[in-house]
Design a protein around this motif. Structure first.
Motif, short mmCIF file in Angstrom:
data_model
loop_
_atom_site.label_atom_id
_atom_site.label_comp_id
_atom_site.label_asym_id
_atom_site.label_seq_id
_atom_site.Cartn_x
_atom_site.Cartn_y
_atom_site.Cartn_z
N PHE A 23 0.85 -1.19 0.00
CA PHE A 23 0.00 0.00 0.00
C PHE A 23 0.89 1.24 0.00
CE2 PHE A 23 -2.55 2.65 3.31
CZ PHE A 23 -3.12 3.44 2.32
N GLU A 25 0.55 5.46 -0.01
CA GLU A 25 -0.34 6.61 0.11
C GLU A 25 0.46 7.90 -0.04
OE1 GLU A 25 -2.70 6.50 3.69
OE2 GLU A 25 -3.87 8.26 3.11
N LEU A 27 1.46 10.19 1.74
CA LEU A 27 1.59 10.36 3.20
C LEU A 27 3.08 10.41 3.53
CD1 LEU A 27 -0.10 7.92 5.82
CD2 LEU A 27 1.75 9.49 6.28
N GLY A 70 -6.01 4.82 1.35
CA GLY A 70 -5.90 5.63 2.53
C GLY A 70 -6.88 6.80 2.57
N CYS A 71 -6.79 7.46 3.71
CA CYS A 71 -7.63 8.65 3.91
C CYS A 71 -7.44 9.66 2.78
CB CYS A 71 -7.31 9.30 5.25
SG CYS A 71 -7.75 8.25 6.65
N TRP A 96 -2.37 14.42 6.36
CA TRP A 96 -1.02 14.00 6.72
C TRP A 96 -0.04 15.16 6.75
CZ3 TRP A 96 -2.29 9.94 9.00
CH2 TRP A 96 -3.22 9.06 8.46
N ASN A 172 -12.62 4.54 0.74
CA ASN A 172 -11.74 3.98 1.76
C ASN A 172 -12.23 4.39 3.15
OD1 ASN A 172 -9.02 3.10 3.06
ND2 ASN A 172 -9.15 5.28 3.60
N GLU A 173 -12.29 3.48 4.04
CA GLU A 173 -12.68 3.77 5.43
C GLU A 173 -13.85 4.76 5.47
OE1 GLU A 173 -9.35 4.59 8.07
OE2 GLU A 173 -8.60 2.56 7.80
N HIS A 246 -9.57 -3.53 7.65
CA HIS A 246 -8.39 -2.84 8.15
C HIS A 246 -8.17 -3.20 9.61
CE1 HIS A 246 -8.52 0.63 4.97
NE2 HIS A 246 -8.40 -0.57 4.44
N GLU A 307 -5.15 -3.00 4.61
CA GLU A 307 -4.28 -2.23 5.51
C GLU A 307 -4.04 -3.07 6.75
OE1 GLU A 307 -5.08 1.95 6.25
OE2 GLU A 307 -5.96 2.16 4.25
N TRP A 311 1.62 -0.36 14.04
CA TRP A 311 1.57 1.12 14.04
C TRP A 311 2.11 1.57 15.39
CZ3 TRP A 311 -2.95 4.02 11.30
CH2 TRP A 311 -2.72 5.40 11.35
N LEU A 323 4.17 9.62 10.05
CA LEU A 323 4.10 8.21 10.45
C LEU A 323 5.35 7.40 10.06
CD1 LEU A 323 0.37 7.39 9.50
CD2 LEU A 323 1.23 8.66 11.45
N ALA A 355 0.75 -1.97 5.41
CA ALA A 355 0.82 -0.51 5.39
C ALA A 355 2.10 -0.08 6.12
CB ALA A 355 -0.40 0.07 6.09
N GLN A 356 2.85 0.72 5.40
CA GLN A 356 2.82 1.03 4.00
C GLN A 356 4.17 0.68 3.38
OE1 GLN A 356 1.36 4.98 3.11
NE2 GLN A 356 -0.48 4.73 4.35
N LEU A 361 4.85 3.69 8.56
CA LEU A 361 4.38 2.53 9.33
C LEU A 361 5.30 1.32 9.11
CD1 LEU A 361 0.51 3.08 8.95
CD2 LEU A 361 2.01 3.87 10.77
#
Ligand code: AHR
Length: 506
Positions: A23, A25, A27, A70-71, A96, A172-173, A246, A307, A311, A323, A355-356, A361
């Motif tokens: 994954f 992102e 980010l 992702g977000c 992020w 996503n989410e 997730h 995901e 973390w 992250l 992730a990721q 992470l």
């Protein structure tokens, strides 16, 4: 002494290569710096993609890459990331770190990266803040091979041929950062959005992924499936190919996400707690899988764990929104344990994306300017790569003891076994004990005497061992020799705190 009985006459599900997925992102330093440095960088690159990173990922056999979040995905407007780079919109990456996103990595760059990696594509589209039209036009832009407004725009932007979208995430989410929706509302939105994800003539049909639950939200799974399959038979081809799940392992969090624990500085108790928390994945797959069985008894819809991973708190002194965390032998065990679990559940789990990918992470690689290091997690993915596309064999561990105390107690050894089309058997094991090696007698129910070890490697060390830019090879894959042939198989001594891969061949 434990005994691993492999029934090599009992072939089970195919292990989808996508279980070894990743994954990426927008980010922190995942896309920018980690993967993409731009065509004019001094860091060696091909069309802007870091050569060292691409080569290492190919060696690890990356099967699929999810992008752009992702977000981030539910705030991403794909048109901002096409056309001449100097004209692309600059925006704030609100999720992020509030940094400027200059959109220099967009659709064309993603497909260029996937081409260099030779991997499948998984584009996560925007349902939370985008429109049906926007999603539908993105699909047209990416996959239509003919005359149409979006295909023409793609050609104007320099890409005559369409690309292949293997997977498309419809949000996503959406229970959280993707719109804070309730399950029935999201499910109705899913029904509508996915209708306009067209499979154009000649294009490979796109596998559509519906937003699934957060951790143990069984109500989400139940309500989403119930609503989606109301008036739509579950076997209706192309309506839904996957449901995401997730689940992150938070080593020390007791409700407060601000204290997740350090990536490198932890006690033995926290080590076992982390492994035990990660083992929760088994229960999640079983229980969400049982709900899916009601709607899809033939298991045509994959549970896509897109995901997962550890973390922790960020590395001291780094941007909390980025992250960025280190990666130790503890991460290697978490990776090995989960990959073994996914293999064992490969009748239902058809994809998993850790992730990721890089610098965020539980990454397989970390970069610092032109320097790049491989993490313990990288080596585990590389060691497990021959499970991809192989057939799971029935296997059972007898006399397996446990490690960790009280609420942290979990099995000492985790295992999975597969056979590839050439008859090569791959066995992967983790020894979760920090103190004790384990002698394991490996027995094959058929032709055990005829098999020899053709490859054997191990990743081992102390629980917090990790690679740094100064010492990049503290933890790495090494040849393993502590085995001997027996009448019906082999016997091995797996060291404490290690991940082991053995291959047997006639
Ligand atoms: O991987 C980091 C974030 O975790 C993703 O953006 C989001 O989907 C999840 O909450």
């Amino acid at each position: 002494m434990a005994k691993l009985v492999i029934n090599n006459e009992s072939k089970k599900s195919k292990i989808a290569p996508e279980i070894y997925g990743h994954f990426s992102e927008h980010l922190g330093r995942c896309i920018y710096e980690g993967l993409y440095v731009g065509e004019n960088s001094d860091i060696p690159n091909v069309n802007g993609m870091r050569t060292d990173v691409v080569e290492a990922l190919k060696e690890m056999k990356i099967p699929v890459l999810r992008w752009p979040g992702g977000c981030f995905a539910d705030e991403y407007h794909w048109m901002d990331g096409i056309g001449p780079k100097e004209k692309r919109k600059k925006m704030i990456n609100t999720h992020w770190g509030g940094v400027v996103e200059d959109n220099s990595f967009g659709t064309h760059e993603y497909f260029e990266l996937a081409k260099q990696l030779g991997c499948k594509t998984y584009v996560n589209a925007n349902l939370g803040s985008g429109t049906v039209r926007e999603m539908s036009e993105w699909v047209e832009y990416m996959t239509f091979n003919g005359v149409s407004p979006m295909a023409d725009l793609r050609k104007e932007n320099g890409h005559e041929e369409p690309w292949t979208v293997d997977y498309l995430g419809v949000g996503n989410e959406n229970w959280g950062c993707g719109g804070n929706m309730r399950p029935t509302f999201y499910a109705d939105e899913y029904r509508r959005y996915q209708t306009y994800v067209r499979n154009y003539n000649g294009a490979k049909p796109i596998s559509k992924i519906c937003c699934g639950p957060n951790v143990d939200d069984y109500n989400w799974t139940e309500k989403v499936l119930e609503t989606c399959f109301d008036h739509t038979p579950a076997h209706f081809h192309g309506f839904m190919d996957g449901l995401s799940l997730h689940y992150y392992t938070l080593p020390e969090t007791e409700g407060d996400w601000n204290f997740k624990g350090s990536a490198t500085n932890f006690t033995e108790e926290v080590f076992y707690q982390t492994l035990k928390r990660s083992f929760y994945m088994d229960e999640l797959i079983k229980r969400h899988g049982a709900i899916m069985d009601k709607y899809d008894p033939e298991k045509k819809i994959g549970l896509m764990v897109d995901e997962w991973g550890i973390w922790t708190d960020v590395e001291p002194g780094t941007n909390p929104g980025f992250l960025y965390q280190q990666n130790t032998m503890r991460d290697a065990l978490v990776a090995g344990m989960n990959l073994n679990l996914f293999n064992k559940h490969s009748d239902r789990v058809k994809m998993a994306c850790i992730a990721q990918l890089i610098n965020v992470l539980q990454s397989v690689m970390l970069t610092d300017g032109e320097k790049m290091i491989k993490t313990p997690t990288y080596y585990v993915f590389k060691m497990f790569k021959d499970h991809q596309d192989a057939t799971l064999l029935s296997s059972e561990l007898l006399n397996n003891s446990t490690v960790g105390a009280d609420k942290n107690e979990l099995p000492k050894i985790f295992e999975s076994v597969s056979e590839n089309e050439n008859g090569v058997i791959t066995i992967t094991l983790t020894n979760n004990s920090l103190e004790a090696a384990e002698d394991i007698e490996v027995v094959l129910t058929k032709d055990g005497a005829a098999y020899n070890v053709s490859a054997a490697t191990v990743v081992t060390g102390k629980m917090a061992d990790h690679n740094t830019f100064e010492n990049p090879e503290v933890v790495k894959e090494a040849e393993f020799k502590d085995y001997s042939k027996t009448e019906n198989g082999i016997s091995v001594k797996i060291p404490a705190c290690s991940v082991l891969m053995l291959q047997l061949k006639k």
